[in-house]
Design a protein around this motif. Structure first.
Motif, PDB file in Angstrom:
ATOM      1  N   VAL A  20      -3.115   5.891   6.469  1.00 51.97           N
ATOM      2  CA  VAL A  20      -1.818   5.499   5.933  1.00 51.97           C
ATOM      3  C   VAL A  20      -1.164   6.741   5.337  1.00 51.97           C
ATOM      4  O   VAL A  20      -1.774   7.459   4.540  1.00 51.97           O
ATOM      5  CB  VAL A  20      -1.975   4.388   4.863  1.00 51.97           C
ATOM      6  CG1 VAL A  20      -0.656   4.114   4.155  1.00 51.97           C
ATOM      7  CG2 VAL A  20      -2.505   3.118   5.512  1.00 51.97           C
ATOM      8  N   GLY A  21       0.062   6.967   5.737  1.00 49.34           N
ATOM      9  CA  GLY A  21       0.783   8.131   5.264  1.00 49.34           C
ATOM     10  C   GLY A  21       2.191   7.769   4.832  1.00 49.34           C
ATOM     11  O   GLY A  21       2.511   6.602   4.582  1.00 49.34           O
ATOM     12  N   ALA A  22       3.025   8.779   4.789  1.00 49.34           N
ATOM     13  CA  ALA A  22       4.392   8.623   4.297  1.00 49.34           C
ATOM     14  C   ALA A  22       5.192   7.606   5.105  1.00 49.34           C
ATOM     15  O   ALA A  22       6.023   6.883   4.548  1.00 49.34           O
ATOM     16  CB  ALA A  22       5.100   9.975   4.296  1.00 49.34           C
ATOM     17  N   VAL A  43       6.411  -5.151  -5.626  1.00 47.57           N
ATOM     18  CA  VAL A  43       5.793  -4.021  -6.317  1.00 47.57           C
ATOM     19  C   VAL A  43       4.315  -3.901  -5.919  1.00 47.57           C
ATOM     20  O   VAL A  43       3.799  -2.794  -5.712  1.00 47.57           O
ATOM     21  CB  VAL A  43       5.968  -4.151  -7.844  1.00 47.57           C
ATOM     22  CG1 VAL A  43       5.219  -3.050  -8.585  1.00 47.57           C
ATOM     23  CG2 VAL A  43       7.455  -4.125  -8.216  1.00 47.57           C
ATOM     24  N   PHE A  44       3.639  -5.042  -5.782  1.00 50.03           N
ATOM     25  CA  PHE A  44       2.245  -5.053  -5.334  1.00 50.03           C
ATOM     26  C   PHE A  44       2.109  -4.395  -3.957  1.00 50.03           C
ATOM     27  O   PHE A  44       1.191  -3.592  -3.734  1.00 50.03           O
ATOM     28  CB  PHE A  44       1.726  -6.492  -5.303  1.00 50.03           C
ATOM     29  CG  PHE A  44       0.425  -6.661  -4.588  1.00 50.03           C
ATOM     30  CD1 PHE A  44      -0.767  -6.221  -5.148  1.00 50.03           C
ATOM     31  CD2 PHE A  44       0.382  -7.261  -3.346  1.00 50.03           C
ATOM     32  CE1 PHE A  44      -1.979  -6.376  -4.480  1.00 50.03           C
ATOM     33  CE2 PHE A  44      -0.825  -7.427  -2.671  1.00 50.03           C
ATOM     34  CZ  PHE A  44      -2.003  -6.981  -3.240  1.00 50.03           C
ATOM     35  N   GLU A  45       2.992  -4.724  -3.044  1.00 47.97           N
ATOM     36  CA  GLU A  45       2.925  -4.127  -1.701  1.00 47.97           C
ATOM     37  C   GLU A  45       3.158  -2.626  -1.745  1.00 47.97           C
ATOM     38  O   GLU A  45       2.503  -1.866  -1.031  1.00 47.97           O
ATOM     39  CB  GLU A  45       3.912  -4.818  -0.759  1.00 47.97           C
ATOM     40  CG  GLU A  45       3.604  -6.269  -0.479  1.00 47.97           C
ATOM     41  CD  GLU A  45       2.278  -6.515   0.237  1.00 47.97           C
ATOM     42  OE1 GLU A  45       1.733  -5.588   0.863  1.00 47.97           O
ATOM     43  OE2 GLU A  45       1.794  -7.657   0.172  1.00 47.97           O
ATOM     44  N   ALA A  49       0.404   0.275  -0.567  1.00 48.08           N
ATOM     45  CA  ALA A  49       0.704   1.336   0.399  1.00 48.08           C
ATOM     46  C   ALA A  49       0.263   2.690  -0.145  1.00 48.08           C
ATOM     47  O   ALA A  49      -0.364   3.484   0.570  1.00 48.08           O
ATOM     48  CB  ALA A  49       2.191   1.339   0.731  1.00 48.08           C
ATOM     49  N   ARG A  50       0.555   2.937  -1.397  1.00 50.55           N
ATOM     50  CA  ARG A  50       0.168   4.214  -1.999  1.00 50.55           C
ATOM     51  C   ARG A  50      -1.348   4.310  -2.148  1.00 50.55           C
ATOM     52  O   ARG A  50      -1.943   5.360  -1.900  1.00 50.55           O
ATOM     53  CB  ARG A  50       0.874   4.392  -3.335  1.00 50.55           C
ATOM     54  CG  ARG A  50       2.320   4.794  -3.134  1.00 50.55           C
ATOM     55  CD  ARG A  50       3.240   4.364  -4.258  1.00 50.55           C
ATOM     56  NE  ARG A  50       4.603   4.788  -3.951  1.00 50.55           N
ATOM     57  CZ  ARG A  50       5.424   4.116  -3.133  1.00 50.55           C
ATOM     58  NH1 ARG A  50       5.036   3.009  -2.541  1.00 50.55           N
ATOM     59  NH2 ARG A  50       6.642   4.565  -2.915  1.00 50.55           N
ATOM     60  N   ASP A  51      -1.959   3.210  -2.537  1.00 54.27           N
ATOM     61  CA  ASP A  51      -3.414   3.161  -2.672  1.00 54.27           C
ATOM     62  C   ASP A  51      -4.068   3.477  -1.332  1.00 54.27           C
ATOM     63  O   ASP A  51      -4.990   4.297  -1.255  1.00 54.27           O
ATOM     64  CB  ASP A  51      -3.805   1.762  -3.155  1.00 54.27           C
ATOM     65  CG  ASP A  51      -5.213   1.659  -3.678  1.00 54.27           C
ATOM     66  OD1 ASP A  51      -5.945   2.664  -3.696  1.00 54.27           O
ATOM     67  OD2 ASP A  51      -5.577   0.546  -4.107  1.00 54.27           O
TER      68      ASP A  51
END
Length: 164
Positions: A20-22, A43-45, A49-51
């Protein structure tokens, strides 16, 4: 037209097995923006994504915000598990441990109880208590065994004392 949830799931399905990237973060952020900045699920999603991209420090603040905004009973435990895991990864072991212990105590019959136990075990191991972590993992596994519940439960409790 697909629902919001279906579009989120489609992004995650497309990213399955890939780093997973930018690009994935941008796609999740774009869909999340449709609900606005004060929607817990959106916000959870964004946090997830960042996690998934290895940006746990960014994810931590977003998970906290998602939980504060409120999540349904499907996503709330996921946010707790993912927050605790991210906290572990950034070295915030005390907070991670407090989260998983509270989750296990407050929701012992949750469908996510085994995932909570796994993160609990990892946090204990990272905290220098690997035998206690193993004990937690074994106790989570015992209900899934066809037999030996009593003996394996006793062994799991016994091994926890090896860290003291």
């Amino acid at each position: 037209m697909s629902t919001w949830e279906e579009r989120i799931e489609a992004v995650w399905a497309a990213a399955s097995g890939e780093v997973v990237g930018a690009e994935i973060i941008a796609r999740i952020d774009a869909i999340a923006a449709e609900r606005g900045p004060d929607d817990g699920r959106a916000v959870f999603e964004r946090a997830g994504a960042r996690d998934s991209a290895g940006r746990e420090a960014e994810a931590v603040d977003l998970y906290r915000r998602a939980l504060a905004l409120g999540l349904d009973e499907e996503h709330r435990p996921q946010a707790v598990i993912q927050l605790a895991s991210s906290l572990r990864n950034v070295g915030e072991l005390d907070e991670a441990l407090a989260l998983v212990v509270a989750e296990a105590q407050e929701h012992p019959d949750s469908p996510y109880r085994d995932a909570v136990a796994v993160v609990h075990a990892l946090v204990l191991a990272s905290s220098g208590l690997p035998a206690r972590g193993l004990s937690v993992a074994l106790l989570a596994l015992v209900p899934h065994l066809p037999r030996y519940h009593r003996s394996m439960t006793a062994y799991a409790h016994e091994i926890a004392d090896h860290d003291t």
